[in-house]
Design an enzyme around this catalytic site. Structure first.
Site, PDB file in Angstrom:
ATOM      1  N   ASP A   9       0.863  -1.171   0.000  1.00 53.55           N
ATOM      2  CA  ASP A   9       0.000   0.000   0.000  1.00 53.55           C
ATOM      3  C   ASP A   9       0.908   1.233   0.000  1.00 53.55           C
ATOM      4  O   ASP A   9       2.035   1.183   0.514  1.00 53.55           O
ATOM      5  CB  ASP A   9      -0.887  -0.024   1.243  1.00 53.55           C
ATOM      6  CG  ASP A   9      -1.600   1.285   1.468  1.00 53.55           C
ATOM      7  OD1 ASP A   9      -2.414   1.667   0.614  1.00 53.55           O
ATOM      8  OD2 ASP A   9      -1.334   1.934   2.497  1.00 53.55           O
ATOM      9  N   ALA A  10       0.418   2.331  -0.547  1.00 56.97           N
ATOM     10  CA  ALA A  10       1.262   3.525  -0.642  1.00 56.97           C
ATOM     11  C   ALA A  10       1.081   4.474   0.542  1.00 56.97           C
ATOM     12  O   ALA A  10       2.029   4.745   1.299  1.00 56.97           O
ATOM     13  CB  ALA A  10       0.976   4.259  -1.954  1.00 56.97           C
ATOM     14  N   TYR A  11      -0.141   4.977   0.711  1.00 55.65           N
ATOM     15  CA  TYR A  11      -0.365   6.075   1.643  1.00 55.65           C
ATOM     16  C   TYR A  11      -0.519   5.571   3.077  1.00 55.65           C
ATOM     17  O   TYR A  11      -1.430   4.828   3.401  1.00 55.65           O
ATOM     18  CB  TYR A  11      -1.590   6.884   1.199  1.00 55.65           C
ATOM     19  CG  TYR A  11      -1.327   7.555  -0.130  1.00 55.65           C
ATOM     20  CD1 TYR A  11      -0.529   8.691  -0.193  1.00 55.65           C
ATOM     21  CD2 TYR A  11      -1.818   7.027  -1.315  1.00 55.65           C
ATOM     22  CE1 TYR A  11      -0.238   9.299  -1.398  1.00 55.65           C
ATOM     23  CE2 TYR A  11      -1.536   7.632  -2.538  1.00 55.65           C
ATOM     24  CZ  TYR A  11      -0.739   8.764  -2.566  1.00 55.65           C
ATOM     25  OH  TYR A  11      -0.446   9.358  -3.770  1.00 55.65           O
ATOM     26  N   ARG A  40      -7.257  12.859   6.855  1.00 52.72           N
ATOM     27  CA  ARG A  40      -7.054  11.455   6.492  1.00 52.72           C
ATOM     28  C   ARG A  40      -8.318  10.634   6.723  1.00 52.72           C
ATOM     29  O   ARG A  40      -8.705   9.799   5.883  1.00 52.72           O
ATOM     30  CB  ARG A  40      -5.886  10.886   7.303  1.00 52.72           C
ATOM     31  CG  ARG A  40      -5.648   9.395   7.142  1.00 52.72           C
ATOM     32  CD  ARG A  40      -5.302   9.022   5.719  1.00 52.72           C
ATOM     33  NE  ARG A  40      -4.797   7.639   5.641  1.00 52.72           N
ATOM     34  CZ  ARG A  40      -4.590   6.988   4.513  1.00 52.72           C
ATOM     35  NH1 ARG A  40      -4.836   7.567   3.342  1.00 52.72           N
ATOM     36  NH2 ARG A  40      -4.118   5.751   4.526  1.00 52.72           N
ATOM     37  N   ASN A 117      -4.959   3.141  -3.660  1.00 54.42           N
ATOM     38  CA  ASN A 117      -6.182   3.860  -3.998  1.00 54.42           C
ATOM     39  C   ASN A 117      -5.885   5.142  -4.765  1.00 54.42           C
ATOM     40  O   ASN A 117      -6.769   5.689  -5.423  1.00 54.42           O
ATOM     41  CB  ASN A 117      -6.937   4.247  -2.714  1.00 54.42           C
ATOM     42  CG  ASN A 117      -7.811   3.135  -2.181  1.00 54.42           C
ATOM     43  OD1 ASN A 117      -8.161   2.198  -2.871  1.00 54.42           O
ATOM     44  ND2 ASN A 117      -8.167   3.250  -0.899  1.00 54.42           N
TER      45      ASN A 117
END
Length: 223
Positions: A9-11, A40, A117
């Protein structure tokens, strides 16, 4: 089963989602932390709700809406500050353990991937800012599916985009426990990066290992 691809996952996992406010949010003063947390929270909430309603607005649009809500909730109207925060979000800081973890996985002959996402434009900007592009084999977004995690269809899309044959070929790494639960339900091997010491959730959809950062990931994978 030995995973051939390690997918991140990135964030919140590779990129610090609160670094935008840390860099550009000085005018917020003591509201910096609350604004960042609410930003967030709403960003993610909007992704889940729009998917449940059968719609899709891209993640940058949801990021803007989340910030607008957070600022309005705290009575802040400052167009220049809004622009500065959004600009900082495009180039979020990578956590310091990211590059070393990716390098070790590459030395162990593991393919590496991001599955996010975020829009491709967003994630490409963050990758370029952090300099980790040469350490990644695949970058996969949910955009072609027009839905957000944790819907099963997006994990299936990630599997195929990474060129993997079966879900067990993927070791999925996320700091978001709900994302880990979705990936585990789909059949990925899962690893939860619990950077902030959060309590566990989603019993029965458990990660294979819980780590406080990425430094122990390769060892947890046996790489």
């Amino acid at each position: 089963m030995t995973a051939t691809t390690v997918m991140f996952d990135a964030y919140g996992t590779l990129f610090d989602v609160h670094s935008a406010v840390e860099r550009a949010g000085a005018p917020l003063g003591p509201l910096a932390g609350p604004v960042s947390q609410l930003w967030r929270t709403k960003q993610l909430e909007y992704s889940w709700i729009t998917t449940l309603m059968g719609g899709f607005d891209d993640f940058w649009t949801l990021t803007e809406r989340g910030l607008d809500f957070a600022l309005a909730r705290h009575g802040i109207s400052d167009p220049a500050l809004r622009s500065a925060l959004l600009a900082a979000y495009r180039t979020l800081d990578a956590y310091p353990d990211v590059a070393p973890a990716l390098e070790r996985l590459r030395r162990a002959a593991k393919a590496t991937a991001i599955f996010t996402n975020g829009t491709r434009t967003m994630v490409d900007a963050a990758i370029a800012a952090s300099g980790i592009g040469p350490l990644l084999d695949h970058v996969v977004t949910v955009e072609p599916v027009a839905a957000y995690k944790p819907v099963a269809a997006v994990y299936d899309h990630a599997l195929r985009a990474a060129g993997a044959a079966v879900p067990g070929d993927i070791a999925f790494v996320s700091s978001n426990r709900w994302d880990v639960a979705g990936a585990a339900t789909f059949g990925f091997r899962t690893f939860w990066i619990n950077r902030t010491g959060m309590p566990d959730e989603y019993p029965g959809r458990d990660p294979e290992a819980v780590l406080t950062d990425l430094s122990g990931l390769a060892a947890a994978l046996g790489a």
